[in-house]
Design a protein around this motif. Structure first.
Motif, short mmCIF file in Angstrom:
data_model
loop_
_atom_site.label_atom_id
_atom_site.label_comp_id
_atom_site.label_asym_id
_atom_site.label_seq_id
_atom_site.Cartn_x
_atom_site.Cartn_y
_atom_site.Cartn_z
N ALA A 35 1.08 -1.10 -0.20
CA ALA A 35 0.17 0.44 -0.11
C ALA A 35 0.62 1.65 0.00
O ALA A 35 0.54 2.11 -0.88
N ILE A 36 1.47 1.01 1.02
CA ILE A 36 2.97 2.39 0.53
C ILE A 36 3.13 2.61 -0.39
O ILE A 36 3.52 3.48 -1.31
N LEU A 93 -2.40 8.90 1.20
CA LEU A 93 -2.29 8.64 2.18
C LEU A 93 -4.45 7.96 2.67
O LEU A 93 -3.98 7.33 3.56
N SER A 94 -5.44 8.92 2.09
CA SER A 94 -6.64 8.21 2.15
C SER A 94 -6.48 6.72 1.57
O SER A 94 -7.15 5.54 3.08
N ASP A 95 -6.11 5.96 0.59
CA ASP A 95 -5.95 5.08 -0.03
C ASP A 95 -4.43 4.47 1.08
O ASP A 95 -5.29 3.08 1.26
N MET A 96 -4.07 4.78 1.36
CA MET A 96 -2.98 3.53 2.58
C MET A 96 -3.71 2.97 3.20
O MET A 96 -3.69 2.18 3.85
N GLN A 97 -3.92 4.43 4.18
CA GLN A 97 -5.02 3.99 5.34
C GLN A 97 -5.99 3.04 4.78
O GLN A 97 -6.69 2.03 5.50
N LYS A 98 -6.50 2.98 3.80
CA LYS A 98 -7.58 2.02 3.96
C LYS A 98 -7.36 0.45 3.77
O LYS A 98 -8.24 -0.13 3.77
#
Length: 427
Positions: free
Chosen positions: A394-395, A413-418
């Motif tokens: 993801a990162i 960052l939102s996509d990484m979080q999800k």
């Protein structure tokens, strides 16, 4: 040491980029909690498995052990020099509850995965080790759920390489370094580069940026994402903005460790983030244009030195070993000052034993040791999580998209979080 999931090279005084270890052994099965076998106090022959022994460091060490322990001989199994292959080999043997591996080298990013699955014997009780003389960061890297599972062996941290013929005093903050980029532009060279290709090295660099800005990637539970913070945004934004204004050259989007090293040696960069292994190469390569014209400093942070991502390999006892008593005794032997010193002088492996960094003789031979210790004192392990592969993917993917400009920092960052939250929910 180079980021995992790539072949690991050793050269000269390569601190631990070289010959990253992945050890292994032979022994028992059955019984015990978490699928572990009995035998915490059992002694007998064992097998030690690690990645390719490019410097011929391990064989003489094993010969020394075997000469003193004829009834507890260690057999050496050498894996390939590819970290992916090392990982897969260990996983296959653990899944089969194989008794063929007793002592295994574990990349610091594999600790949580292996421990959570019950594949490593916890180093407590009869298997307890004294880690008081080891660098704290190396002990933390071997700990999962409050328990030590892997013993500190060889470690690594990031350093800032800089041109001493162009810069008198290295920057201590990111903003200072960005201001110095005017010097690079005046000399028609790139200012700064790390490892920004879409691979594990990008996770290393992004984690360093976020941690140095005061942020984190996951919480202490190893599964709850913590990227929706101003600090995390500040960290990733610093990299993205530097690409936008050219302070990080566009070519760095293709840089892994070697491409960055080659650019720095060719005199194309004013500053370069890399592991200690490149110090001797830049000092001795016949093609190096920066020979005698560079030095190292801690990575820059927000208000002072930043936080390096921790590299390295620790060593562990397989949960299925029949001779755990010998296995842990062998680990203690590997951690002695005599053996750690051999690892430094013969293979340039960064030791886990703290006292060696202040040794005058070693510092004379390896001038970066004292600076490396400062880096390691503030080093932060990459996310300690049993599903690390999902986190790093993801990162890598989302931060690379932000660097390329195909998504915003907020969306990345939102996509990484999800993605991390989803991975944690399915664990």
């Amino acid at each position: 040491m180079k980021a995992s999931r790539r072949p690991l090279l050793v050269a000269g005084f390569a601190v631990i980029a070289a010959g990253a270890l992945a050890l292994s052994g032979c022994s028992g099965n059955s019984g015990g909690s978490n699928g572990q076998s009995s035998g915490d106090d059992s002694h007998g022959p064992i097998t030690f498995v690690q990645g390719k022994d490019n410097n011929n460091l391990i064989r003489p060490i094993i010969d020394e052990w075997n000469s003193k322990h004829p009834k507890e001989k260690v057999t050496f199994k050498e894996q390939s020099d590819n970290a992916d292959q090392q990982h897969d080999d260990l996983v296959q043997h653990f899944q089969a509850k194989s008794t063929d591996y007793d002592v295994v080298a574990v990349d610091v990013i594999w600790t949580a995965e292996f421990a959570a699955k019950g594949w490593l014997a916890p180093l407590k009780g009869d298997l307890k080790l004294d880690t008081s003389k080891m660098l704290p960061a190396t002990v933390k890297a071997g700990t999962y759920g409050g328990t030590l599972y892997t013993a500190p062996w060889v470690t690594d941290g990031g350093l800032l390489y800089y041109r001493t013929d162009l810069i008198k005093t290295p920057p201590t903050t990111w903003d200072e370094m960005m201001k110095d980029c005017s010097i690079a532009k005046a000399h028609n060279i790139g200012c700064y580069a790390g490892q920004y290709a879409d691979y594990e090295g990008l996770t290393v660099n992004v984690a360093e940026a976020i941690n140095s800005a005061g942020g984190t990637i996951v919480g202490k539970d190893g599964k709850t994402p913590t990227l929706d913070t101003p600090e995390a945004k500040k960290g990733l934004e610093a990299i993205v903005d530097a690409f936008k204004d050219g302070n990080i050259p566009a070519a760095a989007q293709t840089y892994q460790e070697e491409q960055g090293r080659q650019a720095f040696e060719a005199g194309q960069l004013l500053f370069h983030r890399n592991w200690p292994y490149i110090y001797s190469l830049a000092s001795t390569d016949g093609s190096s244009k920066v020979k005698g014209k560079f030095a190292v400093a801690p990575l820059p942070g927000v208000d002072g030195p930043g936080a390096s991502s921790l590299g390295g390999h620790n060593i562990a006892v397989s949960a299925y070993s029949k001779h755990k008593g010998t296995a842990v005794d062998f680990i203690k032997f590997m951690e002695t000052e005599e053996i750690q010193r051999q690892a430094v002088t013969k293979a340039s492996n960064a030791p886990a034993l703290a006292s060696l960094y202040d040794d005058p003789e070693l510092n004379k031979q390896l001038p970066y040791l004292s600076t490396l210790k400062k880096s390691l004192d503030t080093a932060v392990p990459r996310p300690v999580s049993p599903f690390y592969p999902a986190i790093t993917k993801a990162i890598e993917d989302d931060s690379f998209a932000a660097i390329k400009g195909t998504t915003s920092v907020d969306d990345a960052l939102s996509d990484m979080q999800k993605a991390i939250k989803t991975a944690g929910a399915g664990s």
